[in-house]
Design a protein around this motif. Structure first.
Motif, mmCIF file in Angstrom:
data_model
loop_
_atom_site.group_PDB
_atom_site.id
_atom_site.type_symbol
_atom_site.label_atom_id
_atom_site.label_comp_id
_atom_site.label_asym_id
_atom_site.label_seq_id
_atom_site.Cartn_x
_atom_site.Cartn_y
_atom_site.Cartn_z
ATOM 1 N N PRO A 260 -3.395 -1.058 -9.196
ATOM 2 C CA PRO A 260 -2.709 0.042 -8.052
ATOM 3 C C PRO A 260 -3.545 1.363 -8.389
ATOM 4 O O PRO A 260 -3.530 2.500 -7.911
ATOM 5 C CB PRO A 260 -1.976 -0.398 -8.178
ATOM 6 N N TRP A 261 -3.729 1.683 -10.101
ATOM 7 C CA TRP A 261 -3.984 2.757 -10.004
ATOM 8 C C TRP A 261 -5.408 3.545 -9.925
ATOM 9 O O TRP A 261 -5.726 4.315 -9.543
ATOM 10 C CB TRP A 261 -3.869 3.105 -11.658
ATOM 11 N N VAL A 262 -6.349 2.592 -9.443
ATOM 12 C CA VAL A 262 -7.576 2.582 -9.439
ATOM 13 C C VAL A 262 -8.027 3.313 -8.133
ATOM 14 O O VAL A 262 -8.298 3.648 -7.829
ATOM 15 C CB VAL A 262 -8.812 1.762 -9.649
ATOM 16 N N LEU A 263 -7.045 2.320 -7.090
ATOM 17 C CA LEU A 263 -7.175 2.258 -5.623
ATOM 18 C C LEU A 263 -6.087 3.760 -5.380
ATOM 19 O O LEU A 263 -6.760 4.558 -4.506
ATOM 20 C CB LEU A 263 -5.974 1.761 -5.008
ATOM 21 N N ARG A 264 -5.541 4.152 -6.287
ATOM 22 C CA ARG A 264 -5.108 5.488 -5.593
ATOM 23 C C ARG A 264 -5.134 6.654 -6.057
ATOM 24 O O ARG A 264 -5.638 8.272 -5.710
ATOM 25 C CB ARG A 264 -3.305 5.444 -6.319
ATOM 26 N N ALA A 265 -6.490 6.747 -7.467
ATOM 27 C CA ALA A 265 -7.677 7.820 -8.164
ATOM 28 C C ALA A 265 -8.526 7.570 -6.646
ATOM 29 O O ALA A 265 -8.971 8.647 -6.727
ATOM 30 C CB ALA A 265 -7.700 6.808 -9.097
ATOM 31 N N SER B 49 -17.522 10.077 -12.710
ATOM 32 C CA SER B 49 -18.828 9.197 -11.960
ATOM 33 C C SER B 49 -18.898 8.833 -10.989
ATOM 34 O O SER B 49 -18.445 7.379 -10.333
ATOM 35 C CB SER B 49 -19.387 8.006 -12.798
ATOM 36 N N ALA B 50 -17.308 9.517 -10.395
ATOM 37 C CA ALA B 50 -16.969 9.598 -8.638
ATOM 38 C C ALA B 50 -18.539 8.583 -7.839
ATOM 39 O O ALA B 50 -19.063 8.549 -8.124
ATOM 40 C CB ALA B 50 -16.257 10.271 -8.077
ATOM 41 N N ASP B 51 -17.476 8.065 -6.888
ATOM 42 C CA ASP B 51 -18.532 7.027 -5.831
ATOM 43 C C ASP B 51 -19.467 8.695 -5.023
ATOM 44 O O ASP B 51 -19.286 9.846 -5.043
ATOM 45 C CB ASP B 51 -17.447 7.083 -4.105
ATOM 46 N N ALA B 52 -20.149 8.271 -4.495
ATOM 47 C CA ALA B 52 -21.833 9.062 -4.428
ATOM 48 C C ALA B 52 -20.916 9.725 -3.150
ATOM 49 O O ALA B 52 -21.795 10.581 -2.717
ATOM 50 C CB ALA B 52 -22.949 7.896 -3.853
ATOM 51 N N ALA B 53 -20.366 8.779 -2.080
ATOM 52 C CA ALA B 53 -20.164 9.471 -0.068
ATOM 53 C C ALA B 53 -19.234 10.998 -1.149
ATOM 54 O O ALA B 53 -19.065 11.988 -0.457
ATOM 55 C CB ALA B 53 -19.220 8.888 -0.298
ATOM 56 N N ALA B 54 -18.261 10.506 -2.750
ATOM 57 C CA ALA B 54 -16.957 11.639 -2.755
ATOM 58 C C ALA B 54 -17.909 12.482 -3.357
ATOM 59 O O ALA B 54 -17.345 14.023 -3.291
ATOM 60 C CB ALA B 54 -16.339 11.211 -3.832
ATOM 61 N N VAL C 213 -16.788 3.793 1.656
ATOM 62 C CA VAL C 213 -17.309 4.397 1.058
ATOM 63 C C VAL C 213 -16.721 3.080 0.371
ATOM 64 O O VAL C 213 -17.955 4.078 -1.043
ATOM 65 C CB VAL C 213 -16.481 6.252 0.912
ATOM 66 N N ASP C 214 -15.955 2.662 0.219
ATOM 67 C CA ASP C 214 -16.028 1.781 -0.755
ATOM 68 C C ASP C 214 -15.573 0.092 -0.272
ATOM 69 O O ASP C 214 -14.900 0.358 0.630
ATOM 70 C CB ASP C 214 -15.043 2.552 -1.749
ATOM 71 N N TYR C 215 -15.628 -0.671 -0.911
ATOM 72 C CA TYR C 215 -15.206 -1.804 -1.193
ATOM 73 C C TYR C 215 -14.613 -2.502 -2.017
ATOM 74 O O TYR C 215 -15.030 -2.881 -2.907
ATOM 75 C CB TYR C 215 -16.958 -2.981 -0.817
ATOM 76 N N ILE C 216 -13.069 -2.968 -2.018
ATOM 77 C CA ILE C 216 -12.483 -3.364 -2.581
ATOM 78 C C ILE C 216 -11.838 -4.702 -2.772
ATOM 79 O O ILE C 216 -11.528 -4.780 -1.524
ATOM 80 C CB ILE C 216 -11.407 -2.265 -2.683
ATOM 81 N N SER C 217 -11.475 -5.696 -3.314
ATOM 82 C CA SER C 217 -11.281 -7.018 -3.348
ATOM 83 C C SER C 217 -10.193 -6.593 -4.449
ATOM 84 O O SER C 217 -9.424 -6.184 -5.213
ATOM 85 C CB SER C 217 -12.141 -7.604 -4.160
ATOM 86 N N LEU D 230 0.609 -1.308 0.123
ATOM 87 C CA LEU D 230 -0.040 -0.105 -0.098
ATOM 88 C C LEU D 230 1.063 1.576 0.313
ATOM 89 O O LEU D 230 0.631 1.982 -1.081
ATOM 90 C CB LEU D 230 -0.846 0.145 1.386
ATOM 91 N N GLU D 231 1.756 1.426 0.652
ATOM 92 C CA GLU D 231 3.282 2.167 1.112
ATOM 93 C C GLU D 231 3.743 2.761 -0.625
ATOM 94 O O GLU D 231 3.509 4.013 -0.926
ATOM 95 C CB GLU D 231 4.384 2.216 2.027
ATOM 96 N N ALA D 232 3.284 1.726 -1.140
ATOM 97 C CA ALA D 232 4.145 1.726 -2.213
ATOM 98 C C ALA D 232 3.482 2.065 -3.192
ATOM 99 O O ALA D 232 3.779 3.393 -4.479
ATOM 100 C CB ALA D 232 5.367 0.655 -3.112
ATOM 101 N N ILE D 233 2.208 1.892 -3.510
ATOM 102 C CA ILE D 233 0.902 2.296 -4.580
ATOM 103 C C ILE D 233 1.088 3.669 -3.860
ATOM 104 O O ILE D 233 0.568 4.323 -4.925
ATOM 105 C CB ILE D 233 -0.756 1.648 -4.040
ATOM 106 N N LEU D 234 0.899 4.127 -2.686
ATOM 107 C CA LEU D 234 0.105 5.528 -2.534
ATOM 108 C C LEU D 234 1.417 6.460 -2.607
ATOM 109 O O LEU D 234 1.378 8.042 -2.242
ATOM 110 C CB LEU D 234 -0.487 5.537 -1.241
ATOM 111 N N SER D 235 2.532 6.028 -2.544
ATOM 112 C CA SER D 235 3.758 6.734 -2.127
ATOM 113 C C SER D 235 3.726 7.655 -3.606
ATOM 114 O O SER D 235 4.334 9.235 -2.722
ATOM 115 C CB SER D 235 5.559 6.545 -2.026
ATOM 116 N N ALA D 236 3.293 7.556 -4.627
ATOM 117 C CA ALA D 236 3.117 9.019 -5.513
ATOM 118 C C ALA D 236 2.224 9.839 -5.283
ATOM 119 O O ALA D 236 2.504 11.162 -5.869
ATOM 120 C CB ALA D 236 2.920 8.688 -7.179
#
Length: 226
Positions: free
Chosen positions: A112-117, A185-190, A103-107, A20-26
């Motif tokens: 990585p790009w989707v999670l970071r976005a 078309s972002a999440d309704a919560a956002a 607000v979201d549920y990810i399997s 997770l740190e590697a994905i979100l470090s950007a």
């Protein structure tokens, strides 16, 4: 210097936290680790977070129970939670995640790009809310005569112009973010959070406009920041 937002990463497996740190470090924000639900709740006692990435399957206090504790606390109930899970038990399991306040549920494995976005959207919303609170606090300080020597040495018209310019910058950024959410078309919560931010900005702009000479308004005109 702009203060970085904090992102809480909760997972009992060190290798998952490292990924997770590697994905979100950007995103260039502050990443805080927690290896259990209990550790996450302890971190939330003292620090403010833009978003929480929470693993569902953990020994002891699992993600659902941890989320329930987070949502019961007044200080933390509004922090967005993104559940991460390595298993999928079907719609009922997913519904339980949303019912727990996610607000979201990810399997896993996830893109990585989707999670970071997704995380970046909540970081931006958090930063805009922080800017809004700062502008409201500054405006209230000047109106209540608590500006000290700096307020005494600057003409009221100059103070209003400075505050108006700062607010305009936040308004412009919030408008751009709202357009981005609509386009993606972002999440309704956002989307709901962005709309709430815009309403608060509108209230603050009205209060600032009311301070123009001859308006006869006072600090009581300021909108609540809750």
């Amino acid at each position: 210097m702009v203060q970085k937002a904090k992102i809480l990463l909760v997972d009992d497996r060190p290798e998952n936290l490292l990924a997770l740190e590697a994905i979100l470090s950007a995103l260039d924000q502050t990443l805080v680790r927690a290896s259990s639900g209990e550790e996450a709740l302890k971190a939330l006692l003292t620090d403010d977070f833009a978003v929480i990435l929470l693993d569902v399957q953990m020994p002891g206090m699992d993600g659902f129970e941890t989320a329930a504790h987070i949502k019961r606390r007044e200080r933390t109930r509004d922090i967005p939670i993104i559940f991460l899970t390595a298993i999928n038990h079907g719609p009922h399991h997913t519904f339980r995640g949303y019912a727990a306040g996610a607000v979201d549920y990810i399997s896993k494995p996830f893109d990585p790009w989707v999670l970071r976005a997704k995380v970046s959207v909540f970081v931006e919303l958090y930063m805009k809310n922080c800017q809004l609170r700062e502008q409201a606090a500054l405006l209230r300080l000047q109106l209540e005569g608590g500006g000290g020597k700096s307020a005494e040495t600057k003409e009221p018209a100059g103070l209003l112009a400075e505050l108006s310019a700062r607010l305009a910058a936040v308004e412009e950024q919030a408008e751009a973010l709202s357009k981005q959410l609509d386009d993606d078309s972002a999440d309704a919560a956002a989307v709901a959070t962005a709309a709430h931010l815009e309403r608060k900005l509108t209230g603050l702009r009205r209060a600032l406009d009311a301070l123009e000479p001859g308006s006869g308004n006072s600090a009581a005109s300021l909108p609540s920041q809750n």
